[in-house]
Design a protein around this motif. Structure first.
Motif, mmCIF file in Angstrom:
data_model
loop_
_atom_site.group_PDB
_atom_site.id
_atom_site.type_symbol
_atom_site.label_atom_id
_atom_site.label_comp_id
_atom_site.label_asym_id
_atom_site.label_seq_id
_atom_site.Cartn_x
_atom_site.Cartn_y
_atom_site.Cartn_z
ATOM 1 N N SER A 55 0.846 -1.194 0.000
ATOM 2 C CA SER A 55 0.000 0.000 0.000
ATOM 3 C C SER A 55 0.880 1.241 0.000
ATOM 4 C CB SER A 55 -0.890 0.009 1.249
ATOM 5 O OG SER A 55 -1.546 1.260 1.399
ATOM 6 N N ARG A 85 -7.261 9.835 1.445
ATOM 7 C CA ARG A 85 -7.827 10.711 0.408
ATOM 8 C C ARG A 85 -9.019 11.505 0.955
ATOM 9 N NH1 ARG A 85 -9.753 6.815 -3.858
ATOM 10 N NH2 ARG A 85 -10.198 5.567 -1.997
ATOM 11 N N ALA A 92 -0.335 6.740 -4.781
ATOM 12 C CA ALA A 92 -1.684 6.376 -4.350
ATOM 13 C C ALA A 92 -2.707 7.430 -4.758
ATOM 14 C CB ALA A 92 -1.716 6.171 -2.829
ATOM 15 N N LYS A 93 -2.258 8.659 -4.986
ATOM 16 C CA LYS A 93 -3.154 9.740 -5.389
ATOM 17 C C LYS A 93 -2.895 10.177 -6.837
ATOM 18 C CE LYS A 93 -3.512 11.021 -0.542
ATOM 19 N NZ LYS A 93 -3.114 11.962 0.522
ATOM 20 N N GLN A 113 -4.363 9.352 -9.599
ATOM 21 C CA GLN A 113 -5.534 8.579 -9.974
ATOM 22 C C GLN A 113 -6.706 9.495 -10.249
ATOM 23 O OE1 GLN A 113 -6.541 5.846 -11.467
ATOM 24 N NE2 GLN A 113 -5.172 4.795 -10.026
ATOM 25 N N THR A 168 -10.383 8.980 -9.332
ATOM 26 C CA THR A 168 -11.034 7.995 -8.479
ATOM 27 C C THR A 168 -12.557 8.007 -8.616
ATOM 28 O OG1 THR A 168 -11.317 9.442 -6.548
ATOM 29 C CG2 THR A 168 -9.174 8.355 -6.826
ATOM 30 N N GLU A 181 -11.822 9.811 3.486
ATOM 31 C CA GLU A 181 -11.524 8.385 3.563
ATOM 32 C C GLU A 181 -11.007 8.017 4.953
ATOM 33 O OE1 GLU A 181 -9.384 5.549 0.380
ATOM 34 O OE2 GLU A 181 -8.054 7.049 1.279
ATOM 35 N N HIS A 215 -8.924 3.219 3.094
ATOM 36 C CA HIS A 215 -7.737 3.402 2.259
ATOM 37 C C HIS A 215 -7.030 2.064 2.024
ATOM 38 C CE1 HIS A 215 -4.330 5.648 0.546
ATOM 39 N NE2 HIS A 215 -3.607 4.658 1.067
ATOM 40 N N CYS A 259 -8.066 2.005 -1.866
ATOM 41 C CA CYS A 259 -7.127 2.849 -2.607
ATOM 42 C C CYS A 259 -6.123 1.913 -3.269
ATOM 43 C CB CYS A 259 -6.411 3.817 -1.673
ATOM 44 S SG CYS A 259 -5.334 4.978 -2.551
#
Length: 790
Positions: free
Chosen positions: A200, A207, A258-259, A261, A263, A284, A289, A293
């Motif tokens: 992860s 988020r 992770a961001k 994206q 979404t 979130e 997450h 995520c």
């Protein structure tokens, strides 16, 4: 003066470890994150998520939730029929058939992994929204699950998407040289199964989204690395004119990919705001997450590496099986391919082949996490180099040195046709060796072994492909990304002489407000404190493609530098006109635009800007007022940072516990702008990679339930588990951009996992352990010791 003295005089702030401009607001609690923002009349959203890994949605009963006085609305996937399309996947490589089942913000008909969203509940109170979500009753009909990528393509395997008739997503290959001839010429071939397990991004801030649709226009605050991408796809999915959408990234709180994206939650909250007529906010939770995520890595590779008996590499072939999860997100299928471009690493290998097969499973999607494909490739190469050295009976460093691309052979075209811009791999390794006292380490090994502690040292010499941009290579006709990856910037000098820079990139903790200010300040002859860097808002300033792939300095800052150069040229023209001198005789020196040889004869930037704004009649005839310039930059090539890392570990024989005792990193990202910022990025990358090597592992059980849903189960390293990292650097300028810079944000993540794994294997060799895959937790290490002893 020497060349270095000249450079320092011309750029007094470059190469200095100035304190980061962004830190005061961050460390004093004055920064604004999405969760800090509120709009009058807003609704809070809670999302109902599937407890099943794969199931048919038989029915969704929202009546109990709607009967609550504190619930304003409940929506399901069936309510969102007005969307113009599903969530985006932006990689369509020419000639490659990529299966891409539609991925909707709320599931329609079936759920494909634990956490798949099925409904959204809106309330004026966040707690009430959560309570209301618990009153939405969903009846599921469980379906068979596919959880193992190594059996997913076998006959009879459960299908994640039965409608496409297979779990195979796509196949993609990249090769160069004669791979069969390469292995035929080898005296020794090692073959290893190399696992890069699922992890992860785990940023400090999960988020968050705050969407406000009013009068046909949408303002969307979201913790994202790519605000312009979010704006584009919001327009395409929601059917709103792009110019009516403003996306703002406040403080992001870490991204690590992770961001990176577009979404479902961003589209869902935007749609719900339009539907309800009120702003909608969703924050979130950490457990959300971890479950929904996107994750990173999750590859199993069969790697073959061949060499002659004297240690000359002849061929490398990697067959990669990659887990896509249940859906394809923005870059999901492209990530494994990014590593293929540097599958020869820092070595001159005449034949290189990478074959990738991607597979759907009933897990959360994978996508880019810090390094995105390149950590996996480097891990394959570097652990296999140690394995090959053992097979040959050769020193690990001697094998590496023998196969390095020579420093006088740059630019170097690899067997794949990729052109490495610059490099001095021998120099980085030499500096690393200066930092290490190998005789002392060997002496300590014997002393510790008597106490049941095994010491090992591991190495990793790496290069990476970054500065992701060249549209001619990455775009639709090349690699297949459905966009160019240029950057743009605006540099504006105000009437009073302050400087405002608008950048299209969107940093989220890397220190770019400081490093960009240093570059612009030196060009314009001002103090960095006078330079304000504006970013993360599509409603102001420059267009851009975001921050990822270690591209902000090499691409975004280069765009800023070019815009600043245009400002300098205009200022020179104004000053030369006022002072009746030739433009080429005007230099920026000691904070002034002055005539060469006459430093007293000149104007400060504020004076030049005053003329440009207040007295344009004094400017050269035909010149436009103001002092502001824009630049778009699309480089001709990537940049290729490199380095040499060493990790020293102690392993307890009785428990299998691994302790990282020392970590030394030599990295080369071209001429340093701010050494302290470089060190910070290297520190973070190493910590993240040590976490993967020893502690972190996203795990599911056989039924598709997430086992590691909190930080109680998903172990992140803390300061107690990590030593103080020792860093240094060499500086090899890149010819690709005027600054000579390369990326550094992912370097530690790319280099460190093989260094750690090689160190543990080195420690355990006397006990008969010759190879292991990550993660090297105490149980795995202890088991390997016991099995080797038996």
């Amino acid at each position: 003066m020497t060349a270095i003295d000249d450079r320092a005089a011309a750029a007094p702030h470059r190469g200095q470890s100035l304190r980061r401009k962004e830190d005061p607001r961050l460390i004093t609690g004055r920064a604004s994150y999405t969760d800090d923002l509120n709009i009058t009349g807003q609704l809070h959203a809670a999302i109902v998520r599937s407890p099943e890994a794969h199931a048919k949605i038989v029915s969704i009963d929202t009546s109990a939730a709607l009967e609550r006085d504190d619930v304003v609305a409940v929506y399901t996937g069936e309510d969102m029929a007005d969307l113009l399309g599903p969530l985006p996947m932006a990689w369509v490589p020419p000639g490659v058939d990529v299966q891409n089942p539609p991925h909707w913000p709320l599931a329609r008909g079936t759920v494909k992994h634990v956490g798949d969203p099925v409904a959204i509940v809106l309330s004026e109170d966040r707690g009430a929204a959560i309570d209301g979500a618990e009153d939405v009753f969903v009846e599921y009909e469980p379906l068979p699950v596919c959880m193992d990528i190594e059996t997913a393509l076998e006959d009879g395997a459960a299908l994640t998407h039965p409608e496409i008739g297979t779990n195979k997503c796509h196949e993609w290959s990249l090769g160069g040289g004669d791979i069969e001839a390469g292995f035929a010429a080898a005296d020794v071939i090692v073959e290893r199964r190399v696992v890069n397990h699922r992890v992860s991004g785990a940023p400090i801030e999960p988020r968050g989204v705050l969407a406000d649709y009013r009068a046909g226009a949408l303002t969307l605050h979201t913790s994202t690395q790519v605000p312009h991408f979010v704006r584009l796809f919001a327009a395409l999915i929601l059917g709103i004119n792009e110019e009516k959408i403003r996306v703002i990234a406040p403080e992001v709180g870490g991204g690590f990919g992770a961001k990176l994206q577009v979404t479902g939650e961003e589209m869902l909250c935007s749609w719900a705001s339009r539907k309800s007529g009120r702003p909608v906010k969703w924050i979130e939770t950490r457990s959300e997450h971890m479950a929904v995520c996107h994750h990173g890595r999750d590859q199993v590779a069969t790697v073959r590496l061949g060499a002659t008996k004297d240690g000359r590499l002849t061929a490398i072939h990697s067959k990669i099986l990659a887990d896509m999860g249940a859906y394809l997100m923005l870059l999901t299928p492209a990530v494994p391919s990014l590593g293929a471009f540097v599958m020869s690493g820092v070595y001159d290998i005449p034949a290189v082949q990478t074959d990738i097969t991607t597979v759907f499973t009933n897990k959360c999607a994978t996508d880019a996490i810090r390094g995105a494909g390149r950590p996996e490739a480097t891990h394959m190469i570097e652990v296999c180099m140690d394995q090959l050295a053992d097979e040959l009976g050769m020193d690990r460093l001697e094998l590496r040195r023998k196969n390095f691309i020579p420093k006088d052979d740059f630019p170097h075209e690899t067997a794949l046709g990729i052109v490495y811009d610059s490099g001095n791999y021998e120099g980085a390794l030499d500096l690393l060796m200066e930092k290490l006292d190998l005789p002392a380490l060997e002496a300590e090994k014997a002393e510790l072994a008597a106490k049941g502690i095994r010491r090992g040292i591991g190495y990793s010499t790496y290069t990476e492909i970054c500065g992701l941009a060249p549209s001619r290579i990455t775009g639709p006709e090349g690699f297949g990304l459905q966009t160019g990856l240029w950057e743009s910037a605006i540099v504006r000098v105000t009437v009073t002489g302050n400087v405002v820079v608008y950048t299209g990139t969107s940093p989220h903790g890397q220190g770019h407000e400081t490093t960009m200010a240093q570059i612009v300040a030196d060009k314009l002859g001002v103090d960095p404190a006078q330079v304000e860097i504006m970013h993360g808002d599509t409603g102001t300033g420059a267009m851009g493609l975001g921050t990822y792939g270690s591209r902000t300095t090499a691409v975004g800052t280069e765009a800023v530098a070019r815009a600043a150069d245009k400002v300098v040229e205009k200022a020179r023209s104004i000053v030369s006109h006022l002072l009746e001198a030739a433009p080429e005789d005007i230099e920026v020196h000691d904070g002034k635009f002055s005539v060469k040889g006459s430093p007293d004869k000149g104007l400060a930037l504020a004076e030049v800007s005053g003329v440009a704004h207040v007295q344009p009649e004094k400017m050269p005839q035909g010149m436009e007022p103001g002092l502001e310039e824009t630049s778009f930059y699309d480089p001709e090539n990537f940049v290729f940072p490199f380095g040499a890392h060493a990790c020293i570990v102690d392993v307890e024989e009785d428990t299998g516990k691994v302790k990282v005792v020392r970590y030394v990193a030599i990295d080369d990202c071209g001429p340093a702008i701010n050494p302290m910022v470089i060190d910070g990025q290297v520190h973070g990358g190493i910590a993240q990679a040590i976490g993967q090597a020893l502690y972190e592992h996203v795990m599911y059980d056989d039924t598709g339930q997430l086992v590691t849903g909190t930080f109680v189960d998903y172990a992140l390293p803390t300061a107690a588990e990590l030593p103080s990292f020792e860093t240094d650097r060499t500086e090899t300028p890149s010819p690709v951009n005027s600054l000579g810079v390369k990326g550094i944000g992912e370097a530690g993540t790319i280099a460190a996992t093989p260094a750690v794994v090689n160190a543990v294997i080195d420690a355990l060799k006397p006990l008969g352990v010759t190879y292991m895959n990550m993660p090297l937790g105490p149980e795995a290490v202890w088991t390997a010791i016991q099995e080797a002893g038996q």
